[in-house]
Design a protein around this motif. Structure first.
Motif, short mmCIF file in Angstrom:
data_model
loop_
_atom_site.label_atom_id
_atom_site.label_comp_id
_atom_site.label_asym_id
_atom_site.label_seq_id
_atom_site.Cartn_x
_atom_site.Cartn_y
_atom_site.Cartn_z
N TRP A 39 9.16 47.29 61.68
CA TRP A 39 7.47 47.02 61.87
C TRP A 39 7.52 47.63 63.48
O TRP A 39 6.75 48.60 63.67
CB TRP A 39 7.23 45.75 62.35
CG TRP A 39 5.68 45.46 62.58
CD1 TRP A 39 4.64 45.26 61.95
CD2 TRP A 39 5.38 45.20 63.98
NE1 TRP A 39 3.64 45.08 62.59
CE2 TRP A 39 4.02 44.99 64.02
CE3 TRP A 39 5.92 45.07 65.24
CZ2 TRP A 39 3.14 44.65 65.23
CZ3 TRP A 39 5.16 44.92 66.29
CH2 TRP A 39 3.95 44.66 66.22
N PHE A 40 8.54 47.53 64.55
CA PHE A 40 8.59 48.01 65.88
C PHE A 40 8.99 49.69 65.59
O PHE A 40 8.05 50.30 66.22
CB PHE A 40 9.50 47.55 66.51
CG PHE A 40 9.23 46.09 67.05
CD1 PHE A 40 8.32 46.07 68.18
CD2 PHE A 40 9.56 44.91 66.35
CE1 PHE A 40 7.89 44.73 68.54
CE2 PHE A 40 9.45 43.58 66.89
CZ PHE A 40 8.39 43.41 68.07
N SER A 187 -2.22 33.38 71.08
CA SER A 187 -1.49 33.96 72.33
C SER A 187 -0.59 35.12 71.76
O SER A 187 -0.52 35.83 72.25
CB SER A 187 -0.90 32.87 73.09
OG SER A 187 -1.65 31.79 73.67
N LEU A 188 0.23 34.56 70.88
CA LEU A 188 1.23 35.64 70.26
C LEU A 188 0.36 36.83 69.74
O LEU A 188 0.98 37.97 69.87
CB LEU A 188 1.93 34.83 69.45
CG LEU A 188 3.11 34.00 69.86
CD1 LEU A 188 3.66 33.47 68.58
CD2 LEU A 188 4.23 34.91 70.53
N LEU A 193 -1.16 42.46 69.73
CA LEU A 193 -2.07 43.55 69.85
C LEU A 193 -2.03 44.34 71.22
O LEU A 193 -2.36 45.60 70.99
CB LEU A 193 -3.52 42.95 69.65
CG LEU A 193 -3.75 42.30 68.29
CD1 LEU A 193 -5.22 41.52 68.44
CD2 LEU A 193 -3.74 43.18 67.42
N ALA A 194 -1.68 43.56 72.12
CA ALA A 194 -1.47 44.59 73.56
C ALA A 194 -0.32 45.44 73.33
O ALA A 194 -0.33 46.67 74.08
CB ALA A 194 -1.25 43.55 74.71
N PHE A 195 0.65 45.02 72.71
CA PHE A 195 1.90 45.93 72.46
C PHE A 195 1.45 47.08 71.42
O PHE A 195 1.59 48.34 71.83
CB PHE A 195 3.00 45.11 71.81
CG PHE A 195 4.01 45.75 71.40
CD1 PHE A 195 5.22 46.33 72.00
CD2 PHE A 195 4.15 46.42 70.15
CE1 PHE A 195 6.41 46.98 71.80
CE2 PHE A 195 5.41 47.34 69.80
CZ PHE A 195 6.29 47.76 70.57
N PRO A 203 -5.43 52.23 66.98
CA PRO A 203 -6.18 51.11 67.76
C PRO A 203 -6.22 49.82 67.26
O PRO A 203 -6.02 49.50 65.92
CB PRO A 203 -7.47 51.91 67.38
CG PRO A 203 -7.30 53.26 67.11
CD PRO A 203 -6.02 53.24 66.28
N VAL A 204 -6.35 48.80 68.22
CA VAL A 204 -6.46 47.47 67.79
C VAL A 204 -7.19 47.21 66.59
O VAL A 204 -6.83 46.60 65.57
CB VAL A 204 -6.80 46.66 68.82
CG1 VAL A 204 -7.00 45.31 68.38
CG2 VAL A 204 -5.63 46.65 69.90
#
Length: 313
Positions: A39-40, A187-188, A193-195, A203-204
């Protein structure tokens, strides 16, 4: 183990569990080691891969992740509930908190309640009293959802609407557990999404609508005809002899009756146990057999698989 298993079957399963693979559960550990970095890696490589190739890779990865979460909630690969929760809490699929999925799915494993609307949390049926009171539009949508194209198109949105309705009620009532769960999951998810926004070209909104929702749709295909109403609980769960890409993506949950009868048996042993006594499993299921998802698509591209109204609930 279920009481209906004879001595030889019990011995076969115990022998599997005592093998090196059964004791160490290395295939599931390997899956976890593989899915997280995959995934990363796709996200970090997305500037080179491009938006749509990255999307095409991430959809099956997220679908596979949901299958891995299913193994975790059933006690694999660790026997520690807290450790499995820690490993399964990553919100790659966005919409369903791990603990919500875990608790509702374990309720679904009460086989005597399978398919019963209002009792089985994964039921896709309406009671005979409730169905006639639904509007013509709702009935048309639910019938369309009983075809394979309709399931792929509507399964995920309908599931998300149901989730929002049920969880919204819990939050409105001020249930502490619901608030804690959604705050931690939210929160997670925001961090994830910020990552995505910072390190990838995705795009988010694209990840939310064009990666996570299609992944849910693939999962909805697995559950499309996973259960049926029947007087006997053991005849309510399918045996789907799917091809290898689907078996891998769904971690052999296509052999769903074997999983329901032996929920503590890990995914990599399900085909072996099924093949060893295939005729016995077919007899137990009452002939509830599907020869792969291609057969479902051919038979139910237009024709509904069954009625949305439960026949006896």
């Amino acid at each position: 183990m279920p009481n209906y298993l004879d001595v030889a079957q019990r011995e076969e399963i115990l022998q599997l569990q005592q093998t090196f693979t059964g004791r160490t559960e290395w295939p599931t550990w390997l899956l976890l080691i593989g899915v997280y970095p995959s995934w990363f890696a796709v996200l970090l490589a997305s500037p080179r891969l491009g938006l749509w190739p990255s999307t095409a890779l991430l959809i099956p990865i997220v679908t596979l992740w949901m299958s891995v979460q299913h193994e975790l909630l059933h006690g694999h690969p660790s026997r520690f509930v807290w450790l499995n929760k820690l490993m399964g809490y990553a919100p790659f699929a966005v919409w369903y908190p791990y603990t919500l999925y875990r608790d509702s799915h374990l309720l679904h494993h009460r086989d005597e309640d399978l398919t019963l609307p209002g009792v089985d949390p994964e039921s896709r049926y309406f009671s005979r009293r409730d169905w006639p009171n639904r509007s013509a539009l709702v009935r048309a949508v639910q019938r369309l959802n009983k075809t394979v194209p309709g399931r792929l198109l509507l399964g995920a949105p309908l599931g998300l609407l149901g989730l929002a309705r049920e969880e919204g009620r819990r939050l409105w009532r001020g249930e502490r557990q619901a608030w804690l769960m959604w705050l931690s999951h939210g929160s997670l998810t925001l961090l994830m999404l910020a990552f995505i926004a910072h390190y990838s070209v995705i795009p988010v909104w694209h990840y939310l609508l064009l990666i996570s929702v299609p992944a849910l749709s693939l999962g909805a295909l697995r559950s499309f005809y996973e259960h049926r109403p029947s007087a006997l609980p053991e005849q309510r769960t399918v045996l789907n002899e799917a091809g290898w890409p689907w078996r891998w993506l769904f971690l052999n949950l296509n052999l769903h009756l074997v999983h329901h009868d032996l929920p503590k048996l890990p995914w990599y042993f399900l085909p072996r146990v099924y093949r060893a006594r295939r005729e016995d499993w077919l007899a137990r299921s009452g002939g509830y057999l599907v020869k792969g998802y291609g057969e479902l698509a051919r038979r139910h591209a237009v024709n509904v698989v069954d009625s949305p109204q439960h026949p006896f609930a």
